[in-house]
Design an enzyme around this catalytic site. Structure first.
Site, PDB file in Angstrom:
ATOM      1  N   GLU A  61      -4.227 -67.343  14.537  1.00 22.91           N
ATOM      2  CA  GLU A  61      -3.060 -67.658  14.645  1.00 22.91           C
ATOM      3  C   GLU A  61      -2.435 -68.744  15.191  1.00 22.91           C
ATOM      4  OE1 GLU A  61      -0.550 -64.529  15.960  1.00 22.91           O
ATOM      5  OE2 GLU A  61      -1.134 -63.827  14.939  1.00 22.91           O
ATOM      6  N   GLU A 116      -6.476 -58.724  12.415  1.00 25.11           N
ATOM      7  CA  GLU A 116      -5.739 -58.471  12.628  1.00 25.11           C
ATOM      8  C   GLU A 116      -4.663 -57.065  12.015  1.00 25.11           C
ATOM      9  OE1 GLU A 116      -3.904 -60.175  15.738  1.00 25.11           O
ATOM     10  OE2 GLU A 116      -5.280 -61.500  16.606  1.00 25.11           O
TER      11      GLU A 116
HETATM   12  O1  AHR Z   1      -3.585 -58.315  18.993  1.00 19.26           O
HETATM   13  C1  AHR Z   1      -2.646 -58.641  19.958  1.00 19.26           C
HETATM   14  C2  AHR Z   1      -2.154 -60.144  19.841  1.00 19.26           C
HETATM   15  O2  AHR Z   1      -1.508 -60.508  18.386  1.00 19.26           O
HETATM   16  C3  AHR Z   1      -3.087 -61.129  19.445  1.00 19.26           C
HETATM   17  O3  AHR Z   1      -3.575 -62.170  20.880  1.00 19.26           O
HETATM   18  C4  AHR Z   1      -2.644 -61.892  18.414  1.00 19.26           C
HETATM   19  O4  AHR Z   1      -3.417 -63.035  17.529  1.00 19.26           O
HETATM   20  C5  AHR Z   1      -1.507 -61.575  18.054  1.00 19.26           C
HETATM   21  O5  AHR Z   1      -0.166 -62.022  17.313  1.00 19.26           O
END
Ligand code: AHR
Length: 520
Positions: A200, A322
């Site tokens: 990110e 994610e």
């Molecule tokens: O999964 C929780 C968080 O969500 C992670 O650390 C981040 O990459 C995302 O914003």
């Protein structure tokens, strides 16, 4: 005249009945599967996981230390390892997430009593004693049989630090890093294939612009080269297609530097920051959770369209590293720990996500649910020495049959799930054929209240006569599995279906996930 009046009246009554039938008629639920036209493999890495130094994911969830009363192997919980083996975890991403961009890997190697304690500034401001580092993570992956996927620190780390990490883990040549590894007890390199170059980077990973990140990506990737790794670029926020286009464009002439492109998508019940609880929700909340999950398909397809434009050979994998449901934390828990329960609603959305990934297997080469234990949409919850397997765990267990199987083209037409004046397609499905020719059809009915009869036309296959079924559902939509209680949500035998002349008829209960196995 009297007869004419009577005749007209009869005509009116009949036409009204006919109109009602036509207008009120539901679309039928019909699925066509072409069993002889499968071309793509559903990578088992679509069924991947994510473990971050966040809350009780690593400490308490995976690692309890060798001196713990909880049975462990070199500090790693045995119960968690055993449970994980049931779902055949294919790949595990680590150490974050946002944590990765503050992580300096050398803090986590060498004798434990000499590792520095740091503050986990991203998640809860708690002390991170670095007792779980590279060796412990790779030991864990070996214990559970998963491929490791390591995320390098681009936000606050250096190119040299990232390059040395890859060398430490992957190289067999004599060098200061490989000597250090040997001194720390590991003679042979682990040869980790998957490496993410930042996380990110648009936000917690450095608040960069896409141009800046793309240049930085090339720099990092140039030197992260020991063992010819598969390097994954960080995507933008999920709807940021400009970021995607910039990174793809600026790396287009550097084919050897980019093998994967990642993007993240979370389901918030009513949008980012929503405070809906994981176990207490209304039908309105349920409906919007389904609606926001289905957005994943649109995001995926737009990413794929851009990738098809800049990578016409379909060489770069799309990595959804994610994904999952993000609800509010359980009452009384640290808001920075993201600990949430997991209900039938999570099982249904997990099935939706996995069907979407399966059906885009041509481009989607990996996906990692967030996160594996005690954080967000977890597989497992732990409380001291107890563990709970969540409804999502059971979806991963049920869907194991799709790992590395051939995706079968599928066409779904179904009636709508209606809530107030809104509608969504009620049924989601994906199908595959495994190496022994066995077909698996996975279906979910997202309607919270209404069952569906589905007719599935299986074309292009010899007569299928052997069949069996499994279902995940429960009496209430917010049923969950809790510590010290009998499980409410798990896999049950499913028999409400029939197969005749390769037509499969299924009675799909409301809020259910079903997989049918078909064989000759
Ligand atoms: O999964 C929780 C968080 O969500 C992670 O650390 C981040 O990459 C995302 O914003």
């Amino acid at each position: 005249m009297g007869y004419m009046k009577y005749f007209l009246f009869l005509l009116l009554v009949l036409s009204t009945i006919l109109m009602n039938v036509v207008v009120g008629q539901e679309k039928s639920n019909r699925i066509v599967i072409n069993a002889d036209l499968g071309k793509e493999t559903i990578s088992k890495f679509i069924y991947g996981h994510f473990a971050e130094h966040l809350g009780y994911c690593i400490y308490g969830g995976i690692y309890v230390g060798e001196d713990s009363n909880i049975p462990n192997t070199r500090g790693i919980r045995n119960d968690v390892v055993d449970a994980l083996k049931e779902i055949a975890p294919s790949v595990m991403r680590w150490p974050g997430g946002c944590f990765a961009d503050t992580y300096h890997w050398k803090d986590g190697v060498g004798p434990k009593d000499q590792r520095p304690s740091i503050v986990n500034v991203t998640w809860g401001g708690v002390t991170e004693d670095n007792s779980f580092g590279t060796h412990e993570f790779l030991d864990f992956c070996e214990l559970i049989g998963a491929e490791p996927y390591i995320c390098a620190n681009v936000g606050s780390g250096t190119v040299q630090e990232a390059a040395e990490w890859v060398e430490y883990v992957n190289s067999s040549a004599k060098s200061p890093m490989t000597e250090l590894r040997k001194k720390n007890g590991r003679e042979e390199p682990w040869k980790v294939k998957y490496w993410a170059v930042g996380n990110e980077s648009w936000g917690c990973g450095g608040n960069m612009t896409p141009d800046y990140y793309a240049d930085l990506y090339k720099r990092f990737s140039t030197y992260m080269r020991a063992g010819r790794p598969y390097r994954v670029a960080s995507g933008g926020t999920d709807p940021d297609f400009e970021w995607t286009e910039t990174v793809l464009k600026k790396t287009q002439k550097f084919r050897n530097l980019i093998q994967g492109y990642s993007f993240h998508y979370y389901t918030f019940c009513h949008g980012w920051g929503d405070k809906t609880a994981a176990t207490k929700f209304t039908e309105n909340d349920w409906f919007h959770t389904m609606k926001n999950t289905l957005v994943m398909e649109e995001r995926l397809e737009r990413h794929i369209a851009l990738m098809d434009e800049y990578d016409t050979e379909n060489r770069i994998g799309l990595i959804a590293d994610e994904w999952g449901n993000w609800f509010t934390v359980e009452p009384g828990t640290n808001p920075g720990f993201l600990y949430q329960q997991n209900t039938v609603r999570d099982a249904v959305t997990a099935s939706l996500y996995l069907n979407i990934f399966n059906n885009h297997a041509r481009r989607v080469k990996m996906a990692n649910i967030a996160q594996f234990v005690n954080v967000l949409q977890a597989m497992i919850l732990t409380k001291d020495e107890q563990i709970v397997k969540t409804p999502t765990f059971y979806v991963f267990k049920m869907y194991k049959v799709h790992h590395d199987a051939t995706l079968l083209p599928i066409d779904v037409s179904c009636d709508d799930y209606k809530y107030e004046d809104m509608t969504l397609p009620s049924i989601s499905a994906s199908a595959s054929k495994d190496k022994d020719g066995v077909i698996h059809v996975s279906l979910c009915n997202i309607d919270m209240n209404k069952s569906r009869s589905v007719e599935i036309d299986l074309r292009g296959t010899d007569k299928l006569s052997k069949s069996s079924g499994e279902i995940i559902t429960s009496a209430k939509e917010n049923d969950f599995n809790d510590f010290g209680q009998p499980e409410k949500v798990n896999i049950q035998k499913f028999t409400s279906f029939s197969v005749k002349n390769n037509i499969l008829k299924v009675d799909l209960p409301s809020k259910s996930v079903v997989t049918i196995e078909l064989n000759k």
